[in-house]
Design a protein around this motif. Sequence first.
Motif, short mmCIF file in Angstrom:
data_model
loop_
_atom_site.label_atom_id
_atom_site.label_comp_id
_atom_site.label_asym_id
_atom_site.label_seq_id
_atom_site.Cartn_x
_atom_site.Cartn_y
_atom_site.Cartn_z
N MET A 105 150.64 -30.10 50.36
CA MET A 105 150.93 -31.23 51.22
C MET A 105 151.50 -30.75 52.57
O MET A 105 151.16 -31.28 53.60
CB MET A 105 151.90 -32.16 50.50
CG MET A 105 152.24 -33.39 51.28
SD MET A 105 150.85 -34.50 51.33
CE MET A 105 151.54 -35.84 52.21
N GLY A 106 152.37 -29.75 52.51
CA GLY A 106 152.99 -29.24 53.73
C GLY A 106 151.99 -28.60 54.69
O GLY A 106 152.09 -28.75 55.91
N PHE A 107 151.00 -27.88 54.10
CA PHE A 107 150.00 -27.24 54.96
C PHE A 107 149.07 -28.27 55.58
O PHE A 107 148.54 -28.06 56.67
CB PHE A 107 149.21 -26.19 54.17
CG PHE A 107 149.98 -24.92 53.96
CD1 PHE A 107 150.18 -24.04 55.00
CD2 PHE A 107 150.50 -24.61 52.72
CE1 PHE A 107 150.89 -22.87 54.83
CE2 PHE A 107 151.21 -23.45 52.52
CZ PHE A 107 151.41 -22.57 53.58
N SER A 108 148.84 -29.38 54.89
CA SER A 108 148.00 -30.44 55.46
C SER A 108 148.67 -31.05 56.68
O SER A 108 148.02 -31.30 57.70
CB SER A 108 147.75 -31.53 54.42
OG SER A 108 147.04 -31.02 53.32
N ILE A 109 149.97 -31.29 56.58
CA ILE A 109 150.71 -31.83 57.72
C ILE A 109 150.75 -30.82 58.86
O ILE A 109 150.56 -31.18 60.03
CB ILE A 109 152.14 -32.24 57.28
CG1 ILE A 109 152.05 -33.40 56.29
CG2 ILE A 109 153.00 -32.60 58.48
CD1 ILE A 109 153.36 -33.75 55.62
N ALA A 110 150.95 -29.54 58.52
CA ALA A 110 150.97 -28.49 59.54
C ALA A 110 149.61 -28.41 60.24
O ALA A 110 149.55 -28.23 61.46
CB ALA A 110 151.33 -27.14 58.92
N ILE A 121 147.46 -30.85 60.70
CA ILE A 121 147.35 -31.99 61.60
C ILE A 121 148.15 -31.75 62.87
O ILE A 121 147.67 -31.99 63.99
CB ILE A 121 147.81 -33.28 60.89
CG1 ILE A 121 146.83 -33.65 59.78
CG2 ILE A 121 147.96 -34.43 61.87
CD1 ILE A 121 147.31 -34.74 58.85
N VAL A 122 149.37 -31.24 62.72
CA VAL A 122 150.23 -30.98 63.88
C VAL A 122 149.60 -29.92 64.78
O VAL A 122 149.53 -30.09 66.01
CB VAL A 122 151.64 -30.56 63.43
CG1 VAL A 122 152.47 -30.04 64.60
CG2 VAL A 122 152.35 -31.72 62.75
N PHE A 123 149.11 -28.82 64.18
CA PHE A 123 148.50 -27.76 64.99
C PHE A 123 147.20 -28.23 65.64
O PHE A 123 146.87 -27.81 66.75
CB PHE A 123 148.25 -26.50 64.15
CG PHE A 123 149.52 -25.75 63.81
CD1 PHE A 123 150.48 -25.52 64.77
CD2 PHE A 123 149.75 -25.29 62.53
CE1 PHE A 123 151.64 -24.83 64.46
CE2 PHE A 123 150.90 -24.60 62.22
CZ PHE A 123 151.86 -24.37 63.19
N SER A 124 146.46 -29.12 64.97
CA SER A 124 145.24 -29.66 65.56
C SER A 124 145.56 -30.49 66.80
O SER A 124 144.89 -30.37 67.84
CB SER A 124 144.48 -30.52 64.55
OG SER A 124 144.04 -29.74 63.47
N LEU A 125 146.58 -31.32 66.70
CA LEU A 125 146.98 -32.13 67.86
C LEU A 125 147.49 -31.25 68.99
O LEU A 125 147.18 -31.49 70.17
CB LEU A 125 148.04 -33.15 67.45
CG LEU A 125 147.56 -34.25 66.49
CD1 LEU A 125 148.74 -35.09 66.01
CD2 LEU A 125 146.51 -35.11 67.15
N LEU A 126 148.28 -30.22 68.64
CA LEU A 126 148.76 -29.28 69.66
C LEU A 126 147.60 -28.56 70.35
O LEU A 126 147.62 -28.36 71.57
CB LEU A 126 149.72 -28.26 69.05
CG LEU A 126 151.17 -28.67 68.92
CD1 LEU A 126 151.95 -27.62 68.13
CD2 LEU A 126 151.80 -28.88 70.27
N MET A 127 146.60 -28.15 69.56
CA MET A 127 145.45 -27.45 70.14
C MET A 127 144.71 -28.35 71.13
O MET A 127 144.34 -27.91 72.22
CB MET A 127 144.47 -27.00 69.04
CG MET A 127 144.88 -25.74 68.34
SD MET A 127 144.91 -24.30 69.42
CE MET A 127 143.20 -24.13 69.81
N LEU A 157 145.83 -19.35 66.28
CA LEU A 157 145.95 -18.47 65.11
C LEU A 157 146.68 -19.17 63.97
O LEU A 157 146.28 -19.03 62.80
CB LEU A 157 146.66 -17.17 65.50
CG LEU A 157 145.88 -16.23 66.41
CD1 LEU A 157 146.75 -15.06 66.85
CD2 LEU A 157 144.64 -15.71 65.69
N LEU A 158 147.73 -19.92 64.28
CA LEU A 158 148.43 -20.67 63.24
C LEU A 158 147.54 -21.75 62.65
O LEU A 158 147.56 -21.99 61.43
CB LEU A 158 149.71 -21.28 63.82
CG LEU A 158 150.81 -20.28 64.19
CD1 LEU A 158 151.94 -20.99 64.94
CD2 LEU A 158 151.35 -19.60 62.95
N TRP A 159 146.74 -22.41 63.47
CA TRP A 159 145.79 -23.42 63.02
C TRP A 159 144.78 -22.79 62.05
O TRP A 159 144.50 -23.33 60.99
CB TRP A 159 145.11 -24.01 64.24
CG TRP A 159 144.05 -25.02 63.98
CD1 TRP A 159 144.23 -26.34 63.69
CD2 TRP A 159 142.64 -24.80 64.02
NE1 TRP A 159 143.00 -26.95 63.54
CE2 TRP A 159 142.02 -26.03 63.74
CE3 TRP A 159 141.84 -23.68 64.26
CZ2 TRP A 159 140.65 -26.18 63.69
CZ3 TRP A 159 140.48 -23.83 64.22
CH2 TRP A 159 139.88 -25.06 63.94
#
Length: 76
Positions: free
Chosen positions: A1-6, A8-14, A59-61
């Motif tokens: 669940m945590g990686f799914s949220i991460a 989404i956050v990294f996708s928006l940041l990208m 890279l994090l994404w």
Amino acid sequence: MGFSIALIVFSLLMMLLVLMHKGKGGGLSDMFGGGMQSSVGGSSVAERNLDRITVVVGLLWFACIVVLGILMKVNN
């Protein structure tokens, strides 16, 4: 669940970081007036930092996608 949220956050940041980059010409940015500006003197410090931040977030994404893929494979 945590990686799914991460992810989404990294996708928006990208998306935000890519849209912040200045157009280099020859692409869609010319259609909207981006080609009218001329760059004098190359890249500024802010542009180089934006490039670095974009690469790190990319890279994090990618790492989130790989981890989610592994977790999905293990759980099935």
